[in-house]
Design a protein around this motif. Structure first.
Motif, PDB file in Angstrom:
ATOM      1  N   ILE A  47     -14.315 -18.866  18.747  1.00 54.73           N
ATOM      2  CA  ILE A  47     -14.162 -17.776  17.783  1.00 54.73           C
ATOM      3  C   ILE A  47     -15.091 -18.072  16.618  1.00 54.73           C
ATOM      4  O   ILE A  47     -14.928 -19.068  15.920  1.00 54.73           O
ATOM      5  N   ALA A  48     -16.068 -17.233  16.424  1.00 56.19           N
ATOM      6  CA  ALA A  48     -17.131 -17.513  15.452  1.00 56.19           C
ATOM      7  C   ALA A  48     -16.662 -17.149  14.051  1.00 56.19           C
ATOM      8  O   ALA A  48     -17.056 -16.150  13.472  1.00 56.19           O
ATOM      9  N   GLY A  49     -15.782 -17.983  13.505  1.00 57.89           N
ATOM     10  CA  GLY A  49     -15.394 -17.815  12.112  1.00 57.89           C
ATOM     11  C   GLY A  49     -14.424 -16.700  11.841  1.00 57.89           C
ATOM     12  O   GLY A  49     -14.267 -16.295  10.698  1.00 57.89           O
ATOM     13  N   GLU A  50     -13.740 -16.177  12.855  1.00 60.67           N
ATOM     14  CA  GLU A  50     -12.761 -15.142  12.573  1.00 60.67           C
ATOM     15  C   GLU A  50     -11.614 -15.217  13.563  1.00 60.67           C
ATOM     16  O   GLU A  50     -11.765 -15.647  14.701  1.00 60.67           O
ATOM     17  N   LEU A  51     -10.439 -14.837  13.076  1.00 62.01           N
ATOM     18  CA  LEU A  51      -9.266 -14.684  13.916  1.00 62.01           C
ATOM     19  C   LEU A  51      -8.708 -13.288  13.681  1.00 62.01           C
ATOM     20  O   LEU A  51      -8.678 -12.801  12.548  1.00 62.01           O
ATOM     21  N   ARG A  52      -8.247 -12.659  14.737  1.00 65.29           N
ATOM     22  CA  ARG A  52      -7.629 -11.344  14.624  1.00 65.29           C
ATOM     23  C   ARG A  52      -6.133 -11.489  14.823  1.00 65.29           C
ATOM     24  O   ARG A  52      -5.682 -12.136  15.760  1.00 65.29           O
ATOM     25  N   GLY A  53      -5.377 -10.920  13.908  1.00 64.52           N
ATOM     26  CA  GLY A  53      -3.938 -11.046  13.996  1.00 64.52           C
ATOM     27  C   GLY A  53      -3.243 -10.121  13.014  1.00 64.52           C
ATOM     28  O   GLY A  53      -3.773  -9.082  12.631  1.00 64.52           O
ATOM     29  N   VAL A  54      -2.052 -10.533  12.594  1.00 64.76           N
ATOM     30  CA  VAL A  54      -1.195  -9.706  11.733  1.00 64.76           C
ATOM     31  C   VAL A  54      -0.839 -10.498  10.487  1.00 64.76           C
ATOM     32  O   VAL A  54      -0.501 -11.689  10.571  1.00 64.76           O
ATOM     33  N   LEU A  55      -0.924  -9.847   9.337  1.00 71.10           N
ATOM     34  CA  LEU A  55      -0.522 -10.465   8.078  1.00 71.10           C
ATOM     35  C   LEU A  55       0.927 -10.082   7.792  1.00 71.10           C
ATOM     36  O   LEU A  55       1.269  -8.895   7.755  1.00 71.10           O
ATOM     37  N   LEU A  56       1.772 -11.093   7.621  1.00 68.29           N
ATOM     38  CA  LEU A  56       3.205 -10.882   7.420  1.00 68.29           C
ATOM     39  C   LEU A  56       3.590 -11.202   5.987  1.00 68.29           C
ATOM     40  O   LEU A  56       3.055 -12.137   5.393  1.00 68.29           O
ATOM     41  N   LYS A  57       4.526 -10.465   5.442  1.00 62.83           N
ATOM     42  CA  LYS A  57       5.092 -10.781   4.118  1.00 62.83           C
ATOM     43  C   LYS A  57       6.497 -11.317   4.358  1.00 62.83           C
ATOM     44  O   LYS A  57       7.413 -10.588   4.704  1.00 62.83           O
ATOM     45  N   TYR A  58       6.671 -12.640   4.212  1.00 63.16           N
ATOM     46  CA  TYR A  58       7.938 -13.251   4.611  1.00 63.16           C
ATOM     47  C   TYR A  58       8.861 -13.557   3.437  1.00 63.16           C
ATOM     48  O   TYR A  58      10.007 -13.982   3.637  1.00 63.16           O
ATOM     49  N   GLY A  59       8.388 -13.386   2.204  1.00 68.24           N
ATOM     50  CA  GLY A  59       9.209 -13.673   1.035  1.00 68.24           C
ATOM     51  C   GLY A  59       8.799 -12.817  -0.134  1.00 68.24           C
ATOM     52  O   GLY A  59       7.767 -12.129  -0.097  1.00 68.24           O
ATOM     53  N   PRO A  60       9.568 -12.848  -1.226  1.00 74.17           N
ATOM     54  CA  PRO A  60       9.315 -11.937  -2.348  1.00 74.17           C
ATOM     55  C   PRO A  60       8.155 -12.329  -3.246  1.00 74.17           C
ATOM     56  O   PRO A  60       7.612 -11.474  -3.951  1.00 74.17           O
ATOM     57  N   LYS A  61       7.737 -13.591  -3.244  1.00 74.20           N
ATOM     58  CA  LYS A  61       6.658 -14.011  -4.127  1.00 74.20           C
ATOM     59  C   LYS A  61       5.312 -13.508  -3.616  1.00 74.20           C
ATOM     60  O   LYS A  61       5.118 -13.372  -2.403  1.00 74.20           O
ATOM     61  N   PRO A  62       4.374 -13.222  -4.519  1.00 73.02           N
ATOM     62  CA  PRO A  62       3.066 -12.708  -4.082  1.00 73.02           C
ATOM     63  C   PRO A  62       2.365 -13.610  -3.071  1.00 73.02           C
ATOM     64  O   PRO A  62       1.682 -13.126  -2.175  1.00 73.02           O
ATOM     65  N   ALA A  63       2.520 -14.924  -3.212  1.00 71.92           N
ATOM     66  CA  ALA A  63       1.825 -15.845  -2.317  1.00 71.92           C
ATOM     67  C   ALA A  63       2.465 -15.947  -0.947  1.00 71.92           C
ATOM     68  O   ALA A  63       1.863 -16.496  -0.013  1.00 71.92           O
ATOM     69  N   GLN A  64       3.674 -15.431  -0.783  1.00 65.19           N
ATOM     70  CA  GLN A  64       4.433 -15.649   0.445  1.00 65.19           C
ATOM     71  C   GLN A  64       4.024 -14.674   1.544  1.00 65.19           C
ATOM     72  O   GLN A  64       4.744 -13.740   1.894  1.00 65.19           O
ATOM     73  N   VAL A  65       2.848 -14.930   2.090  1.00 63.03           N
ATOM     74  CA  VAL A  65       2.361 -14.179   3.242  1.00 63.03           C
ATOM     75  C   VAL A  65       1.995 -15.195   4.327  1.00 63.03           C
ATOM     76  O   VAL A  65       1.807 -16.384   4.054  1.00 63.03           O
ATOM     77  N   ALA A  66       1.940 -14.722   5.549  1.00 63.27           N
ATOM     78  CA  ALA A  66       1.572 -15.595   6.663  1.00 63.27           C
ATOM     79  C   ALA A  66       0.710 -14.798   7.626  1.00 63.27           C
ATOM     80  O   ALA A  66       0.921 -13.592   7.825  1.00 63.27           O
ATOM     81  N   PHE A  67      -0.243 -15.466   8.232  1.00 61.12           N
ATOM     82  CA  PHE A  67      -1.143 -14.839   9.193  1.00 61.12           C
ATOM     83  C   PHE A  67      -0.759 -15.303  10.593  1.00 61.12           C
ATOM     84  O   PHE A  67      -0.736 -16.501  10.874  1.00 61.12           O
ATOM     85  N   ARG A  68      -0.439 -14.346  11.463  1.00 58.68           N
ATOM     86  CA  ARG A  68      -0.006 -14.662  12.813  1.00 58.68           C
ATOM     87  C   ARG A  68      -1.022 -14.172  13.824  1.00 58.68           C
ATOM     88  O   ARG A  68      -1.439 -13.006  13.802  1.00 58.68           O
ATOM     89  N   THR A  69      -1.462 -15.062  14.709  1.00 62.13           N
ATOM     90  CA  THR A  69      -2.281 -14.675  15.850  1.00 62.13           C
ATOM     91  C   THR A  69      -1.423 -14.801  17.096  1.00 62.13           C
ATOM     92  O   THR A  69      -0.654 -15.754  17.249  1.00 62.13           O
ATOM     93  N   GLY A  70      -1.555 -13.831  17.985  1.00 60.08           N
ATOM     94  CA  GLY A  70      -0.694 -13.776  19.152  1.00 60.08           C
ATOM     95  C   GLY A  70       0.612 -13.078  18.810  1.00 60.08           C
ATOM     96  O   GLY A  70       1.114 -13.192  17.685  1.00 60.08           O
ATOM     97  N   ASP A  71       1.163 -12.353  19.773  1.00 62.13           N
ATOM     98  CA  ASP A  71       2.383 -11.589  19.543  1.00 62.13           C
ATOM     99  C   ASP A  71       3.447 -12.054  20.536  1.00 62.13           C
ATOM    100  O   ASP A  71       3.768 -11.369  21.504  1.00 62.13           O
TER     101      ASP A  71
END
Length: 333
Positions: A47-71
């Motif tokens: 993968i040449a410098g990129e991943l395709r996936g989904v950005l999740l918001k798992y908590g109330p704080k602005p920083a609380q996001v997670a990037f998931r590849t694969g479903d």
């Protein structure tokens, strides 16, 4: 541990002589059982410098996001070290591809301690946010359980989280500690450390644990007296993997990990381990303190394994496949 000085590129692994399995020394019984087809796919389709996936918001704080590849409903959660964020190590891209072939998702969370936030956070805060993330995966993503993968200081997060017995820790089916090295022993090689430990301790004793240290204590990021002491002082909260800890001290800090299948991946040329430390003896002691964790020594590997990407992927994938969902039931049963 700050990985920014790791200079080697993953491309160097392809130029090493012989098989890329040649850097492995595996502890405990059993041979390496990585999925050859998954690994071949990961190598043949970089993968040449990129991943395709989904950005999740798992908590109330602005920083609380997670990037998931694969479903998929089984996830490997990567927890990076100091200053780390998304795509913190070079093995994450090929690991994501290899995990997808095994029907696993890779989840890369941002915590409030990510990037330069580590100096004003704590292992306790990281554990609370990690529990929120796993709860999200169970309740929103139908997770059947997770494997935690820690890099550097992320290993301390895993050890601390598994001690807390927080609500969703029962869903952790395995833990991988990649580069579990001592922040204290590394910081002891820096000239300002002794003076700054004394200052941090004085501030804590004066009730100013959450006040910021002078800039020279930690030029990378603002850091509180508490976190500086935690990372730098003997038996501070982050002091889990130091070579001078006794067997009893190591067992007191790591012994509860014997309740979880564990793998320790140790880089035998880790630039953050002082030269005086016997790496082979240290990793043996760590695994023993954890109740017989699986040991994987990667010869010539640097801290982030940027020069041994394929070995890193092979070791992680092999553990995940063996500790995976065969016979898993509901995490709450």
């Amino acid at each position: 541990m700050n990985p920014s000085t790791a200079a080697s590129s993953s491309s160097s692994s392809s130029t090493s002589s012989g098989s890329w399995f040649s850097g492995f020394v595996r502890g405990r019984s059993g041979k390496l059982d990585a999925s050859a087809s998954s690994l071949r796919t990961a190598q043949a389709n970089p993968i040449a410098g990129e991943l395709r996936g989904v950005l999740l918001k798992y908590g109330p704080k602005p920083a609380q996001v997670a990037f998931r590849t694969g479903d998929f409903n089984q996830q490997v959660i990567f927890i990076g070290g100091l200053t780390d964020g998304l795509l913190a190590t070079e093995y994450l891209e090929p690991l994501s591809s290899a995990l997808e072939n095994e029907k696993w998702s890779l989840v890369q969370p941002l915590l409030t301690s990510s990037y330069i936030g580590y100096g004003t956070s704590s292992l306790e805060q990281d554990a609370l946010e990690l529990d929120q993330l796993i709860g999200y995966l169970i309740n929103k993503e139908n997770s059947e359980g997770v494997v935690l993968l820690g890099h550097s200081t992320g290993c301390q997060d895993i050890v601390h989280y598994m001690r807390t017995n927080l609500a969703f820790s029962r869903a952790v089916r395995g833990a991988i500690l990649q580069a579990p090295v001592s922040d204290r022993e590394y910081r002891a090689t820096l000239p300002e450390t002794a003076e700054m430990i004394d200052l941090a301790l004085n501030m804590i004793n004066e009730g100013r644990a959450m006040d910021l240290m002078p800039r020279q204590a930690n030029p990378d990021a603002p850091i509180t007296a508490y976190r500086y002491h935690s990372l730098s002082a003997y038996m501070g909260d982050d002091d889990m993997f130091s070579s001078d800890l006794s067997e009893d001290q190591l067992k007191a800090r790591l012994g509860h990990m014997s309740n979880t299948p564990c793998q320790v991946i140790f880089s035998m040329a880790d630039e953050y381990v002082p030269d005086y430390v016997d790496k082979k003896a240290l990793v043996e002691r760590l695994c023993r303190a954890m109740g017989g964790a699986e040991k994987v020594e990667i010869e010539w590997g640097n801290h982030s394994l940027s020069n041994r990407v394929h070995e890193a992927v092979a070791a992680i994938l092999d553990f995940v496949r063996r500790e995976g969902p065969r016979g898993w039931d509901d995490p709450w049963s």
